[in-house]
Design a protein around this motif. Structure first.
Motif, mmCIF file in Angstrom:
data_model
loop_
_atom_site.group_PDB
_atom_site.id
_atom_site.type_symbol
_atom_site.label_atom_id
_atom_site.label_comp_id
_atom_site.label_asym_id
_atom_site.label_seq_id
_atom_site.Cartn_x
_atom_site.Cartn_y
_atom_site.Cartn_z
ATOM 1 N N THR A 17 -50.912 47.459 76.902
ATOM 2 C CA THR A 17 -51.808 47.672 78.044
ATOM 3 C C THR A 17 -51.936 49.161 78.346
ATOM 4 O OG1 THR A 17 -51.182 45.533 78.997
ATOM 5 C CG2 THR A 17 -52.187 47.142 80.472
ATOM 6 N N ALA A 18 -50.809 49.874 78.292
ATOM 7 C CA ALA A 18 -50.835 51.315 78.530
ATOM 8 C C ALA A 18 -51.625 52.030 77.441
ATOM 9 C CB ALA A 18 -49.407 51.853 78.596
ATOM 10 N N PHE A 19 -51.406 51.626 76.175
ATOM 11 C CA PHE A 19 -52.158 52.235 75.075
ATOM 12 C C PHE A 19 -53.654 51.989 75.244
ATOM 13 C CE2 PHE A 19 -54.488 51.089 71.209
ATOM 14 C CZ PHE A 19 -54.602 52.347 70.620
ATOM 15 N N GLU A 20 -54.044 50.751 75.561
ATOM 16 C CA GLU A 20 -55.468 50.415 75.690
ATOM 17 C C GLU A 20 -56.131 51.282 76.749
ATOM 18 O OE1 GLU A 20 -59.043 48.672 77.261
ATOM 19 O OE2 GLU A 20 -57.132 48.794 78.356
ATOM 20 N N ALA A 21 -55.452 51.490 77.885
ATOM 21 C CA ALA A 21 -56.024 52.320 78.949
ATOM 22 C C ALA A 21 -56.120 53.778 78.497
ATOM 23 C CB ALA A 21 -55.172 52.206 80.213
ATOM 24 N N ALA A 22 -55.071 54.273 77.850
ATOM 25 C CA ALA A 22 -55.076 55.661 77.385
ATOM 26 C C ALA A 22 -56.143 55.871 76.317
ATOM 27 C CB ALA A 22 -53.702 56.028 76.827
ATOM 28 N N ALA A 23 -56.303 54.894 75.427
ATOM 29 C CA ALA A 23 -57.292 55.014 74.356
ATOM 30 C C ALA A 23 -58.704 54.929 74.915
ATOM 31 C CB ALA A 23 -57.062 53.909 73.329
ATOM 32 N N ARG A 24 -58.898 54.053 75.875
ATOM 33 C CA ARG A 24 -60.237 53.892 76.456
ATOM 34 C C ARG A 24 -60.665 55.165 77.185
ATOM 35 N NH1 ARG A 24 -60.368 51.407 81.172
ATOM 36 N NH2 ARG A 24 -58.552 50.164 80.598
ATOM 37 N N HIS A 25 -59.731 55.768 77.918
ATOM 38 C CA HIS A 25 -60.051 57.000 78.654
ATOM 39 C C HIS A 25 -59.895 58.246 77.776
ATOM 40 C CE1 HIS A 25 -60.459 55.191 82.619
ATOM 41 N NE2 HIS A 25 -59.312 54.545 82.463
ATOM 42 N N GLN A 26 -59.136 58.108 76.675
ATOM 43 C CA GLN A 26 -58.695 59.253 75.879
ATOM 44 C C GLN A 26 -58.064 60.305 76.798
ATOM 45 O OE1 GLN A 26 -60.382 60.314 72.139
ATOM 46 N NE2 GLN A 26 -62.269 59.162 72.558
ATOM 47 N N SER A 27 -57.226 59.772 77.689
ATOM 48 C CA SER A 27 -56.519 60.617 78.647
ATOM 49 C C SER A 27 -55.321 59.849 79.169
ATOM 50 C CB SER A 27 -57.442 60.998 79.816
ATOM 51 O OG SER A 27 -56.700 61.564 80.880
ATOM 52 N N PHE A 28 -54.136 60.396 79.016
ATOM 53 C CA PHE A 28 -52.934 59.768 79.550
ATOM 54 C C PHE A 28 -52.941 59.816 81.073
ATOM 55 C CE2 PHE A 28 -49.902 60.275 75.651
ATOM 56 C CZ PHE A 28 -50.852 59.634 74.858
ATOM 57 N N SER A 29 -53.456 60.897 81.636
ATOM 58 C CA SER A 29 -53.467 61.044 83.089
ATOM 59 C C SER A 29 -54.362 59.992 83.752
ATOM 60 C CB SER A 29 -53.945 62.447 83.488
ATOM 61 O OG SER A 29 -53.060 63.431 83.010
ATOM 62 N N ARG A 30 -55.566 59.803 83.201
ATOM 63 C CA ARG A 30 -56.467 58.808 83.786
ATOM 64 C C ARG A 30 -55.921 57.395 83.607
ATOM 65 N NH1 ARG A 30 -62.423 60.998 81.778
ATOM 66 N NH2 ARG A 30 -62.383 62.975 82.937
ATOM 67 N N ALA A 31 -55.285 57.138 82.486
ATOM 68 C CA ALA A 31 -54.673 55.833 82.270
ATOM 69 C C ALA A 31 -53.559 55.590 83.284
ATOM 70 C CB ALA A 31 -54.117 55.742 80.850
ATOM 71 N N ALA A 32 -52.778 56.627 83.558
ATOM 72 C CA ALA A 32 -51.705 56.501 84.544
ATOM 73 C C ALA A 32 -52.262 56.200 85.931
ATOM 74 C CB ALA A 32 -50.875 57.792 84.576
#
Length: 298
Positions: A17-32
């Motif tokens: 789930t964390a990877f999917e959010a980070a990949a979709r945003h291409q940003s760890f900060s936005r995924a967080a």
């Protein structure tokens, strides 16, 4: 040879789930931000997956991340899988009609001052259905919060994805302890202390505009965090609050509070918010019918 007993070497669902959010945003900060966790938690989740499969998923450059070919491939599968899981969970949730529990989200003031005193009666009538009461107000995601229904004051735009059942109109007006009215106010609102709540900051102004009352400046004003605190303060002779039905219905009947100037429609109503028509689920049907009967009891 069947592979039905093959051990699946998959990373944890939370990491995916964390990877999917980070990949979709291409940003760890936005995924967080989206998942309400830390940047470090996203980074550790991605590292956990990369370690498990033995390849990198992102190109890291100048404090930014970009999906590489492997990352793009995993994103496609992860998105499809998470969407399928979400859909399945929703379908199970919608059709779990045999559960002995009904999870109800209700606005705190309404729950404390009106609903909770009546739940004993509900339990006596329907001893096999147990109410799990959650107190919350405003917009709700029934699936995400694992609730079967919500009771809300319809003062915001409720999503069209939900089925809305009208429960009752809201009426409001100044309320106070009778002794306080006779000793401090006596028809002159400016002589009393006005009680406000931060959850309904415009209650007094809204009431004055509805009754076309002349501008009044109160002697004193007190502010509370929640509406039910202001109502309790009125009951405890600290001043006048704008009380609304059904929240103060029992207080008016039992003369813990009086509404010396009467109560008028606010233009809002209370609503039952469900995923589907309440009649589709026998648990919700029983509860909604009981609820409406209580609200319309004279």
């Amino acid at each position: 040879m069947s592979n039905s007993h093959r051990k699946r070497r998959l990373p944890p669902l939370g990491a995916l789930t964390a990877f999917e959010a980070a990949a979709r945003h291409q940003s760890f900060s936005r995924a967080a931000e989206e998942l309400h966790i830390t940047h470090g938690a996203i980074s550790r989740a991605v590292a956990q997956i990369e370690e498990r499969i033995g390849v990198s998923l992102f190109i890291r450059r100048n404090r930014r991340v970009y999906l590489n070919v492997a990352g793009q491939r995993l994103l496609k599968t992860a998105t499809e899988t998470l969407d399928a899981l979400s859909q399945t969970v929703e379908e199970i949730h919608r059709h779990d009609k045999a559960s002995p529990f009904l999870v109800v989200s209700c606005e705190p003031s309404l729950a404390m001052r009106w609903l909770m005193p009546r739940l004993g009666d509900f339990r006596e009538q329907f001893p096999d259905l147990h109410i799990d009461l959650r107190m919350a107000g405003g917009p709700i995601d029934l699936l995400a919060e694992n609730c079967d229904l919500a009771i809300r004051r319809a003062d915001y735009g409720i999503s069209e994805d939900y089925h809305i059942t009208h429960l009752c109109e809201e009426l409001s007006g100044p309320v106070c302890n009778q002794e306080y009215w006779l000793s401090h106010v006596k028809e002159d609102l400016s002589a009393g202390s006005w009680l406000h709540s931060r959850t309904r900051p415009e209650a007094w102004n809204d009431w004055l505009s509805r009754v076309d009352h002349e501008k009044v400046v109160p002697k004193n004003e007190l502010h509370f965090d929640h509406f039910f605190y202001a109502l309790q303060a009125a009951q405890d002779k600290l001043g006048l609050a704008i009380g609304s039905t059904p929240l103060v219905a029992d207080d008016l009947i039992n003369q813990r509070l009086i509404a010396p100037l009467g109560i008028v429609p606010t233009g809002y109503h209370y609503a039952l918010v469900t995923l589907d028509n309440p009649n589709y689920d026998p648990r919700i049907k029983v509860f909604s019918e009981w609820l409406i009967a209580c609200l319309n009891k004279k």
